[in-house]
Design an enzyme around this catalytic site. Structure first.
Site, PDB file in Angstrom:
ATOM      1  N   VAL A   1     136.296 101.961  65.704  1.00 39.75           N
ATOM      2  CA  VAL A   1     136.757 101.313  67.025  1.00 39.75           C
ATOM      3  C   VAL A   1     136.002 100.629  67.757  1.00 39.75           C
ATOM      4  O   VAL A   1     136.683  99.918  68.527  1.00 39.75           O
ATOM      5  CB  VAL A   1     137.575 102.586  67.676  1.00 39.75           C
ATOM      6  CG1 VAL A   1     138.661 103.177  67.331  1.00 39.75           C
ATOM      7  CG2 VAL A   1     136.376 103.606  68.070  1.00 39.75           C
TER       8      VAL A   1
ATOM      9  N   ASN B   1     142.118 107.797  71.686  1.00 39.16           N
ATOM     10  CA  ASN B   1     141.484 108.998  71.245  1.00 39.16           C
ATOM     11  C   ASN B   1     140.016 109.152  70.598  1.00 39.16           C
ATOM     12  O   ASN B   1     139.034 110.022  71.124  1.00 39.16           O
ATOM     13  CB  ASN B   1     142.481 110.042  70.664  1.00 39.16           C
ATOM     14  CG  ASN B   1     141.930 111.213  69.977  1.00 39.16           C
ATOM     15  OD1 ASN B   1     141.482 112.365  70.984  1.00 39.16           O
ATOM     16  ND2 ASN B   1     141.522 111.305  68.691  1.00 39.16           N
TER      17      ASN B   1
ATOM     18  N   SER C   1     138.031 113.125  79.815  1.00 36.60           N
ATOM     19  CA  SER C   1     137.426 114.631  79.564  1.00 36.60           C
ATOM     20  C   SER C   1     137.617 115.126  81.046  1.00 36.60           C
ATOM     21  O   SER C   1     137.093 114.626  81.991  1.00 36.60           O
ATOM     22  CB  SER C   1     136.450 114.430  79.045  1.00 36.60           C
ATOM     23  OG  SER C   1     135.623 115.716  79.281  1.00 36.60           O
TER      24      SER C   1
ATOM     25  N   TYR D   1     128.173 110.724  78.515  1.00 39.63           N
ATOM     26  CA  TYR D   1     129.578 110.891  78.006  1.00 39.63           C
ATOM     27  C   TYR D   1     130.410 110.812  79.218  1.00 39.63           C
ATOM     28  O   TYR D   1     131.521 110.208  79.191  1.00 39.63           O
ATOM     29  CB  TYR D   1     129.523 112.172  77.186  1.00 39.63           C
ATOM     30  CG  TYR D   1     130.815 112.815  76.946  1.00 39.63           C
ATOM     31  CD1 TYR D   1     131.533 112.266  75.848  1.00 39.63           C
ATOM     32  CD2 TYR D   1     131.527 113.799  77.840  1.00 39.63           C
ATOM     33  CE1 TYR D   1     132.926 112.890  75.508  1.00 39.63           C
ATOM     34  CE2 TYR D   1     132.702 114.380  77.358  1.00 39.63           C
ATOM     35  CZ  TYR D   1     133.527 113.664  76.402  1.00 39.63           C
ATOM     36  OH  TYR D   1     134.758 114.347  75.895  1.00 39.63           O
TER      37      TYR D   1
ATOM     38  N   ALA E   1     129.957 109.738  82.463  1.00 41.11           N
ATOM     39  CA  ALA E   1     130.121 108.233  82.778  1.00 41.11           C
ATOM     40  C   ALA E   1     131.036 107.364  82.059  1.00 41.11           C
ATOM     41  O   ALA E   1     131.746 106.662  82.630  1.00 41.11           O
ATOM     42  CB  ALA E   1     128.792 107.708  82.786  1.00 41.11           C
ATOM     43  N   SER E   2     130.888 107.527  80.679  1.00 44.53           N
ATOM     44  CA  SER E   2     131.831 106.778  79.892  1.00 44.53           C
ATOM     45  C   SER E   2     133.500 107.324  80.266  1.00 44.53           C
ATOM     46  O   SER E   2     134.358 106.603  80.209  1.00 44.53           O
ATOM     47  CB  SER E   2     131.800 106.746  78.291  1.00 44.53           C
ATOM     48  OG  SER E   2     131.845 108.229  77.861  1.00 44.53           O
TER      49      SER E   2
ATOM     50  N   ILE F   1     138.396 122.153  74.260  1.00 44.33           N
ATOM     51  CA  ILE F   1     139.447 122.531  73.328  1.00 44.33           C
ATOM     52  C   ILE F   1     138.796 122.843  71.862  1.00 44.33           C
ATOM     53  O   ILE F   1     137.763 122.351  71.296  1.00 44.33           O
ATOM     54  CB  ILE F   1     140.140 120.949  72.981  1.00 44.33           C
ATOM     55  CG1 ILE F   1     140.731 120.254  74.163  1.00 44.33           C
ATOM     56  CG2 ILE F   1     141.103 121.088  71.719  1.00 44.33           C
ATOM     57  CD1 ILE F   1     141.542 121.109  74.900  1.00 44.33           C
TER      58      ILE F   1
HETATM   59  N1  LIG Z   1     137.132 118.972  71.873  1.00 43.74           N
HETATM   60  C1  LIG Z   1     137.064 119.047  73.231  1.00 43.74           C
HETATM   61  O1  LIG Z   1     136.835 119.745  73.730  1.00 43.74           O
HETATM   62  C2  LIG Z   1     137.404 117.678  74.159  1.00 43.74           C
HETATM   63  C3  LIG Z   1     137.325 117.911  75.499  1.00 43.74           C
HETATM   64  C4  LIG Z   1     137.500 116.754  76.488  1.00 43.74           C
HETATM   65  C5  LIG Z   1     137.832 115.454  75.881  1.00 43.74           C
HETATM   66  N2  LIG Z   1     137.764 115.351  74.368  1.00 43.74           N
HETATM   67  C6  LIG Z   1     137.987 114.094  74.050  1.00 43.74           C
HETATM   68  O2  LIG Z   1     139.203 114.109  72.910  1.00 43.74           O
HETATM   69  C7  LIG Z   1     138.882 113.218  72.299  1.00 43.74           C
HETATM   70  C8  LIG Z   1     138.801 113.622  70.591  1.00 43.74           C
HETATM   71  O3  LIG Z   1     137.978 114.907  70.367  1.00 43.74           O
HETATM   72  P1  LIG Z   1     137.898 115.919  69.515  1.00 43.74           P
HETATM   73  O4  LIG Z   1     137.133 117.047  70.135  1.00 43.74           O
HETATM   74  O5  LIG Z   1     139.132 115.949  68.849  1.00 43.74           O
HETATM   75  O6  LIG Z   1     136.873 115.042  68.579  1.00 43.74           O
HETATM   76  P2  LIG Z   1     136.554 115.384  66.879  1.00 43.74           P
HETATM   77  O7  LIG Z   1     135.456 115.118  66.733  1.00 43.74           O
HETATM   78  O8  LIG Z   1     137.310 116.448  66.345  1.00 43.74           O
HETATM   79  O9  LIG Z   1     137.496 114.052  66.279  1.00 43.74           O
HETATM   80  C9  LIG Z   1     136.968 112.736  66.688  1.00 43.74           C
HETATM   81  C10 LIG Z   1     137.661 111.702  65.895  1.00 43.74           C
HETATM   82  O10 LIG Z   1     137.363 110.332  66.019  1.00 43.74           O
HETATM   83  C11 LIG Z   1     136.713 109.782  65.030  1.00 43.74           C
HETATM   84  N3  LIG Z   1     135.688 108.475  65.394  1.00 43.74           N
HETATM   85  C12 LIG Z   1     134.743 109.014  66.116  1.00 43.74           C
HETATM   86  N4  LIG Z   1     133.935 107.847  66.360  1.00 43.74           N
HETATM   87  C13 LIG Z   1     134.595 106.756  65.653  1.00 43.74           C
HETATM   88  C14 LIG Z   1     134.748 105.524  65.783  1.00 43.74           C
HETATM   89  N5  LIG Z   1     133.638 104.801  66.227  1.00 43.74           N
HETATM   90  N6  LIG Z   1     135.428 104.464  65.073  1.00 43.74           N
HETATM   91  C15 LIG Z   1     136.575 105.501  64.609  1.00 43.74           C
HETATM   92  N7  LIG Z   1     136.741 106.731  64.694  1.00 43.74           N
HETATM   93  C16 LIG Z   1     136.008 107.354  65.126  1.00 43.74           C
HETATM   94  C17 LIG Z   1     136.202 110.702  64.145  1.00 43.74           C
HETATM   95  O11 LIG Z   1     135.553 110.472  62.624  1.00 43.74           O
HETATM   96  C18 LIG Z   1     136.885 111.950  64.215  1.00 43.74           C
HETATM   97  O12 LIG Z   1     138.009 111.815  63.261  1.00 43.74           O
HETATM   98  C19 LIG Z   1     137.364 112.351  72.501  1.00 43.74           C
HETATM   99  O13 LIG Z   1     137.602 111.311  73.298  1.00 43.74           O
HETATM  100  C20 LIG Z   1     136.862 113.572  73.119  1.00 43.74           C
HETATM  101  O14 LIG Z   1     136.110 112.889  74.048  1.00 43.74           O
HETATM  102  C21 LIG Z   1     137.498 116.431  73.803  1.00 43.74           C
END
Ligand SMILES: NC(=O)c1ccc[n+]([C@@H]2O[C@H](COP(=O)([O-])OP(=O)(O)OC[C@H]3O[C@@H](n4cnc5c(N)ncnc54)[C@H](O)[C@@H]3O)[C@@H](O)[C@H]2O)c1
Length: 247
Positions: free
Chosen positions: A62, A88, A140, A153, A155-156, A186
């Site tokens: 991405v 996402n 988040s 993180y 900040a982003s 999550i």
């Molecule tokens: N899991 C949590 O507790 C939580 C809490 C708050 C926010 N989030 C946010 O939710 C989103 C998803 O989190 P998650 O826990 O499901 O993550 P995860 O690590 O389970 O999955 C993330 C997915 O993104 C893909 N990815 C990462 N970098 C990439 C790149 N440069 N190009 C293409 N694909 C890429 C990975 O291969 C993976 O399939 C994120 O933005 C995360 O910051 C997650």
């Protein structure tokens, strides 16, 4: 709810993105899955198709603007439309600020925030022209409460909220909706890499609801923001955090 709609979901190979892609397909969408984990992404798309859903996988980083734009063009050429974009993909490596390098800071901003510059640039002109579109950005809850070892993180993710609000104001007159979700803790497959049992105890103490949330909890909020059920909202952040942070 998404019958005949076309949705792009980034980071769709696992976790919240996978759950979102699956749920959107269950509700009738043609889903384009973008992830740089090509094998897992294709496996998710194949499993959606095996359940009579419509899904195509694209091995895309991405942070690569032209590659993301090419997927958007392919979706428009094949289906004539993009109705929904879910931004996402995100990463959350830990580091104390004093130990953090400039390269680590830049990388997390590139993946978590600048990626949205690329993907929204790729779909917004089309949505504006059609006077229809739903953009859902994943931020988040840590933006609201702060987090140790995650300053880059957080900040982003604050940037994601700022982008959401500003684009909601810019795109509103074109009937393009821009909202975001702030997930709490999550329980995903990748969680054990970052989270200890003690962390989990703190999560449950902080939450009002005393169960762990899963990717589907966030996917359901994304579905709401992707359909006409949310037509009255733009520029908003839905906190899917089991009643952790309230505002
Ligand atoms: N899991 C949590 O507790 C939580 C809490 C708050 C926010 N989030 C946010 O939710 C989103 C998803 O989190 P998650 O826990 O499901 O993550 P995860 O690590 O389970 O999955 C993330 C997915 O993104 C893909 N990815 C990462 N970098 C990439 C790149 N440069 N190009 C293409 N694909 C890429 C990975 O291969 C993976 O399939 C994120 O933005 C995360 O910051 C997650």
């Amino acid at each position: 709810m998404l019958h005949d709609r076309v949705a792009l979901v980034t980071g769709a190979a696992t976790g919240i993105g996978e759950a979102t892609a699956r749920l959107f397909a269950e509700h009738g969408a043609q889903v384009f899955l973008l992830d740089f984990d090509a094998a897992r992404n294709e496996a998710v798309a194949a499993s959606i198709r095996a359940q009579s859903g419509r899904a195509e996988a694209f091995a895309v980083d991405v942070t690569d603007g032209p590659a993301v734009a090419a997927v958007a063009r392919a979706a428009i050429e094949r289906h004539g439309r993009i109705d929904v974009l879910v931004n996402n993909a995100g990463i959350y490596p830990r580091s104390l600020f004093v130990d953090m390098t400039e390269a680590q800071w830049d990388h997390i901003h590139n993946v978590n925030l600048k990626s949205m510059f690329h993907s929204i640039k790729a779909v917004a002109p089309h949505m504006i022209e059609r006077r229809s579109g739903k953009i859902v950005n994943i931020s988040s809850v840590t933006f609201h409460v702060g987090a140790v070892k995650l300053s880059h993180y957080v900040a982003s993710k604050g940037g994601v909220i700022g982008l959401t609000r500003s684009l909601a104001r810019e795109f509103g007159e074109h009937n393009v909706h821009v909202n975001c979700i702030t997930p709490g803790a999550i329980k995903t497959e990748s969680e054990p890499r970052f989270v200890s049992d003690d962390d989990v105890r703190v999560f449950l103490e902080s939450q009002s609801l005393k169960r762990r949330l899963g990717p589907l909890d966030v996917a359901r909020a994304a579905l709401f923001l992707a359909t006409e059920w949310s037509d009255g909202l733009t520029g908003q952040c839905l906190n899917v955090d089991a009643g952790w942070y309230m505002h």
